[in-house]
Design an enzyme around this catalytic site. Sequence first.
Site, PDB file in Angstrom:
ATOM      1  N   PHE A  93       2.114   8.651  -1.466  1.00 18.95           N
ATOM      2  CA  PHE A  93       1.397   7.397  -1.318  1.00 18.95           C
ATOM      3  C   PHE A  93      -0.070   7.536  -1.728  1.00 18.95           C
ATOM      4  O   PHE A  93      -0.801   6.571  -1.724  1.00 18.95           O
ATOM      5  CB  PHE A  93       1.479   6.894   0.129  1.00 18.95           C
ATOM      6  N   TRP A 152       0.826  -1.208   0.000  1.00 17.15           N
ATOM      7  CA  TRP A 152       0.000   0.000   0.000  1.00 17.15           C
ATOM      8  C   TRP A 152       0.860   1.257   0.000  1.00 17.15           C
ATOM      9  O   TRP A 152       0.544   2.249  -0.663  1.00 17.15           O
ATOM     10  CB  TRP A 152      -0.918   0.004   1.222  1.00 17.15           C
ATOM     11  N   HIS A 153       1.978   1.203   0.720  1.00 17.54           N
ATOM     12  CA  HIS A 153       2.815   2.387   0.826  1.00 17.54           C
ATOM     13  C   HIS A 153       3.573   2.694  -0.461  1.00 17.54           C
ATOM     14  O   HIS A 153       3.904   3.860  -0.708  1.00 17.54           O
ATOM     15  CB  HIS A 153       3.808   2.229   1.981  1.00 17.54           C
ATOM     16  N   GLY A 154       3.876   1.713  -1.259  1.00 17.41           N
ATOM     17  CA  GLY A 154       4.592   2.020  -2.479  1.00 17.41           C
ATOM     18  C   GLY A 154       4.883   0.799  -3.324  1.00 17.41           C
ATOM     19  O   GLY A 154       4.952  -0.328  -2.817  1.00 17.41           O
TER      20      GLY A 154
END
Length: 477
Positions: free
Chosen positions: A477, A326-328
């Site tokens: 993000f 989800w973050h990257g």
Amino acid sequence: MVFSSPTFLFVFLPLVLGGTWLLPPPARRILLLVASFGFYTWGAQTFAAVVAVSTMADWLIGLGISSAMAAERTRRARWFLIAGLAQNLALLGWFKYAGFASIQASRLGDLVGLDGPGPVSVLLPIGISFFTFEKISYLVDVRRGDVAARRNPIDLLLFVSLFPRSIAGPIVRLREIQDDLTRPQPTVDLVTSGAIRFSHGLAKKILIADSIAPIADAAFAAGQAGTLTTEAAWVGAIAYALQLYFDFSGYSDMAIGIGMMLGFRFPENFNRPYSSVSMTDFWRRWHMTLSRWFRDYVFIPLGGSRGSERATSRNLAIVFLLTGIWHGADWTFILWGAYHGGWLLLERRFGWRAVDGPVRRAWLRRAATLLIVLIGWVLFRAESLPAAIDYYQAMFTPTGGFTPSVGEVATPKAITLLILASLVVFLPRGRSGGRFLVEGKGRFVVTARAAHLAFVLPLTLALAMASSSSPFLYFQF
């Protein structure tokens, strides 16, 4: 346009606040909707139209789910939900992960001697991870019966686009603000409290995060150049950990404060995470709305901790791999998620996760947890996996001296602020500065509020006018 920019502080925000006070509730909603899409269009440009179309699709799907449930056609409701999840995840997958997936496919093709189309380049719209999760939570909550499907599309469009938290959270669920969404009603008390909370977050961003950012940037740049010494590596890692906290929690404070001034009550997103006594405790305190989202929409539906220990461990591993993704879209984020998930599994295995009630050797557990988090932030910040490895080598392979490029930006002012920022680690676990200023009682709190508004806020605004505004770290993000 960011919250700390002069355009936002002295033009956009005053106009929107003035309008919310002068207009009746129905007109307020239209003003907020126009302002929110204008704010998002400023940064995302034409992608704002994609958000609007996708949200309208969610509105129709939500009505379909509600109608199917009313007719007790659960299978039909399930298919509506699947369609909604598919369209939201498809957008997220294309814009955020298509480039990364194409690079991996291209590398795999090179290994086996196959020619492919090559990597694709897709521009990442700001805030896509945040509003995608909020849209998914709406559809799931309608299916569960936790919230009624919105009959008026303006409700859903405003919920998704509401500018204080549309780009970097907190991740809000419709049921948490549905009453405020229908009739946003700012009051004198809310505006006063919101202004204090906003100014507190603005000071965290401009006075602290932006001031120590050059130290972290120089250290990680030196790590890639191969000139980083051990002492500078640790100073850079500490600087980044503090920069990230004051930047992101500052944004959350500002978002919550603006929401209050507009008549909305957003959930808290931070609770002194660097005072955690375990990694489990850390994830109860860091980016709390994201942790709760994964708990309620991934971990519990997978079975949570209701099954065997093996099943629980599997569910936790899935959640933290997804947290990293989800973050990257990079191996560094995937490994960062696995790193945190691994520590949580170890805590479950050896009984280290309990944080309720008195904690033995709390100071030692706080120090150990902080060290674990600090080491993990290197993966989070590094430009690539090889860059992270180089940085770790500098941290754990002793070398003499101090990297000149880091020394140049480690001015007395920056070092002083770095030391002052480090004091957040030693403050009482239950004391949060923003909430203390807003919710605290007594003469000392009143004095602190007055001093904050009389001295800290003017200084922060002056610095905002004098320097170029930098984007918040979580915008990526």
